[in-house]
Motif scaffolding. Structure first.
Motif, PDB file in Angstrom:
ATOM      1  N   ALA A 103      53.734  39.699 218.661  1.00  0.00           N
ATOM      2  CA  ALA A 103      55.260  38.539 218.869  1.00  0.00           C
ATOM      3  C   ALA A 103      54.567  37.101 218.540  1.00  0.00           C
ATOM      4  O   ALA A 103      55.344  36.669 218.048  1.00  0.00           O
ATOM      5  N   ILE A 104      53.250  36.981 218.676  1.00  0.00           N
ATOM      6  CA  ILE A 104      53.137  35.598 218.340  1.00  0.00           C
ATOM      7  C   ILE A 104      52.817  35.374 216.657  1.00  0.00           C
ATOM      8  O   ILE A 104      53.482  34.558 216.093  1.00  0.00           O
ATOM      9  N   ALA A 105      52.456  36.471 216.149  1.00  0.00           N
ATOM     10  CA  ALA A 105      52.369  36.563 214.668  1.00  0.00           C
ATOM     11  C   ALA A 105      53.789  36.594 214.044  1.00  0.00           C
ATOM     12  O   ALA A 105      54.211  35.624 213.304  1.00  0.00           O
ATOM     13  N   ARG A 106      54.979  37.112 214.607  1.00  0.00           N
ATOM     14  CA  ARG A 106      56.205  36.981 214.060  1.00  0.00           C
ATOM     15  C   ARG A 106      56.576  35.592 214.286  1.00  0.00           C
ATOM     16  O   ARG A 106      57.431  35.351 213.394  1.00  0.00           O
ATOM     17  N   GLY A 107      56.385  34.927 215.431  1.00  0.00           N
ATOM     18  CA  GLY A 107      57.021  33.656 215.596  1.00  0.00           C
ATOM     19  C   GLY A 107      56.298  32.759 214.663  1.00  0.00           C
ATOM     20  O   GLY A 107      57.116  31.871 214.218  1.00  0.00           O
ATOM     21  N   LEU A 108      55.056  32.709 214.476  1.00  0.00           N
ATOM     22  CA  LEU A 108      54.402  31.875 213.591  1.00  0.00           C
ATOM     23  C   LEU A 108      54.688  32.101 212.182  1.00  0.00           C
ATOM     24  O   LEU A 108      54.812  31.323 211.310  1.00  0.00           O
TER      25      LEU A 108
END
Length: 499
Positions: A60-65
């Protein structure tokens, strides 16, 4: 670069880090009006990446970034202060939110603010009000997000009641349809959960009353479009259309197979959860029709940003209300504020406190440093700090409130240097702001209107103060205070010398 005479910026931008989608709007400022130039939105579904321990997954963090990396291209050349980035429900819940916020700020080149649910509600209403313009009577505004749902009653541009409930289309999809299976029984559980949440605010909403109802989220727009496709409206949500859409949705047993005319395919998976929340609101509040507004959180953020630069800063009103509510002495606050800012101007370069943000934070703390006295004189700095950290302060991010709270807590007795340094790269600067605030307060120990002109010399961990001849010696209590202050600062790693 040509600049607007009111805001100081020719372009401004707002980014909304929602629990379901991330949105950006870049706008041109023309005579105080916002004219959107670019709009982008991506389904990131950050809330879907929260586990039971409220930790955001790496995916999820990677998708957001990745999404923010694309947004960053639209921000190139935009100065600090012209961009505001707000984070909402999913990041409010995430225990590891600072990991994401720190990286997101680096990617964008602008700070990310975590805002409370009620602050989110205020900004949503501001966006709706500016989009619809002045209207007769009161508005009820509803916004269904991925992790929370906001309800606001307001009149013209002023919100009168703001509420935020922990229910959203992504969170409810994860809770009630976790395996993608759809049934009447599961839908009923989602509906019941929403009704239970609404019980907390139904009475207060009905007590205020309203004249018209507006929805401002993608879910409400999608439901209105689906109802229009069935021939039961022109884009608004109505009770008959809701019930017919519900029957159509429940004919499907798998979310991935759901296909509703008028609804984009990427919204199908969260439509039943959003529909359950919307139906619950219609029933709880006895609604018949809800019209849609394109203005929402990000538009509200833009207008709030313009207000800050046009001296219509809602934060000023919040602080003034706090001072009045807790009967703080406004004259003493003004003395301390002015002297604090004067001291800051003399040490700013040596202590790396240049720029308006440092002065703004110092000014906030000076204005409210005595509010705790209304509770008790003993430990009043701690009472004031608690009020500042936990009060609902429109216009302030949670981080801003924490900073002001720490400055007020540290304005007397022990500084609590470790608490400041735990804040990271700004920690040492905030500790220095606290030292400045303490010195200004000592100079007005007797609440006199006059204070001496000081000569100050700041080192990396030192400060020398030269008083006018005989001034300090003629005030034995103030002299004792400054000698004690040197001991307090020594414990924080700073040397204070008096001459």
């Amino acid at each position: 670069m040509p600049q607007s005479s009111e805001s100081g910026f020719s372009r401004v931008a707002a980014i909304d880090l929602g629990s379901n989608s991330f949105h950006i709007v870049v706008a041109k400022v023309d005579h105080g009006e916002v004219r959107p130039m670019e709009r982008l939105g991506e389904k990131v579904q950050l809330a879907a990446g929260l586990d039971e321990a409220r930790q955001l997954s790496e995916e999820a963090i990677a998708r957001g970034l990745e999404c923010l990396g694309r947004f960053a291209q639209l921000l190139r050349g935009m100065p600090r202060g012209s961009v505001r980035v707000v984070a909402t429900s999913a990041l409010r819940q995430a225990k590891n939110r600072q990991v994401f916020i720190r990286q997101a700020s680096q990617v964008l080149g602008h700070p990310v603010e975590l805002i409370s649910g009620r602050e989110e509600a205020r900004l949503i209403y501001l966006g709706v009000a500016h989009t619809l313009g002045d209207g007769d009577g009161k508005r009820l505004v509803m916004d269904i997000g991925g992790g929370s749902t906001e309800f606001i009653i307001g009149e013209r541009f002023e919100p009168l009641l703001r509420e935020s409930l922990q229910m959203g289309c992504v969170a409810f999809s994860k809770q009630f349809f976790p395996d993608g299976k759809l049934s009447a029984a599961r839908y009923a559980k989602a509906y019941t959960a929403a009704r239970l949440e609404l019980m907390n605010i139904e009475q207060s909403l009905h007590g205020h009353g309203w004249d018209n109802v507006v929805g401002s989220s993608g879910t409400i727009r999608a439901v209105g479009a689906a109802i229009a496709a069935m021939g039961l409206g022109k884009g608004e949500v109505n009770r008959d259309g809701l019930l017919k859409l519900k029957r159509q949705v429940l004919k499907c047993e798998q979310l991935e197979k759901l296909a509703i005319d008028g609804v984009k395919a990427d919204r199908n998976a969260i439509l039943p959860a959003g529909l359950a929340i919307l139906e619950a609101a219609f029933d709880a509040l006895s609604l018949e029709t809800m019209h849609h507004s394109e203005g929402a959180l990000r538009e509200g953020v833009l207008y709030d940003l313009l207000g800050r630069h046009a001296h219509e800063d809602v934060r000023e009103r919040s602080l003034s209300a706090l001072v009045e509510r807790y009967h703080a002495d406004p004259q003493q606050a003004l003395r301390v504020e002015q002297k604090s800012l004067l001291i800051l101007s003399k040490v700013a370069e040596d202590w790396h406190l240049q720029g308006p943000l440092w002065a703004e934070r110092l000014s906030w703390a000076a204005r409210v440093h005595e509010i705790g006295l209304d509770i008790a004189h003993s430990q009043y700095h701690k009472h004031g700090a608690y009020l500042l950290e936990h009060s609902d302060l429109p216009g302030f991010s949670r981080h801003d409130q924490l900073i002001v709270s720490l400055l007020v807590r540290g304005h007397r007795r022990g500084l609590g240097a470790d608490r400041f340094r735990e804040l990271g790269e700004d920690g040492e600067g905030l500790l220095r702001l606290c030292i400045i605030l303490r010195l200004a307060i000592l100079l007005f120990r007797n609440r006199e209107d006059e204070a001496p002109i000081l000569t100050l010399t700041a080192g990396e961990r030192s400060l020398q103060i030269i008083f006018p001849d005989g001034w300090l010696q003629a005030r034995s209590l103030t002299q004792a205070d400054f000698e004690q202050e040197a001991q307090w600062l020594a414990k924080a790693g700073y040397e204070l010398t008096l001459a």
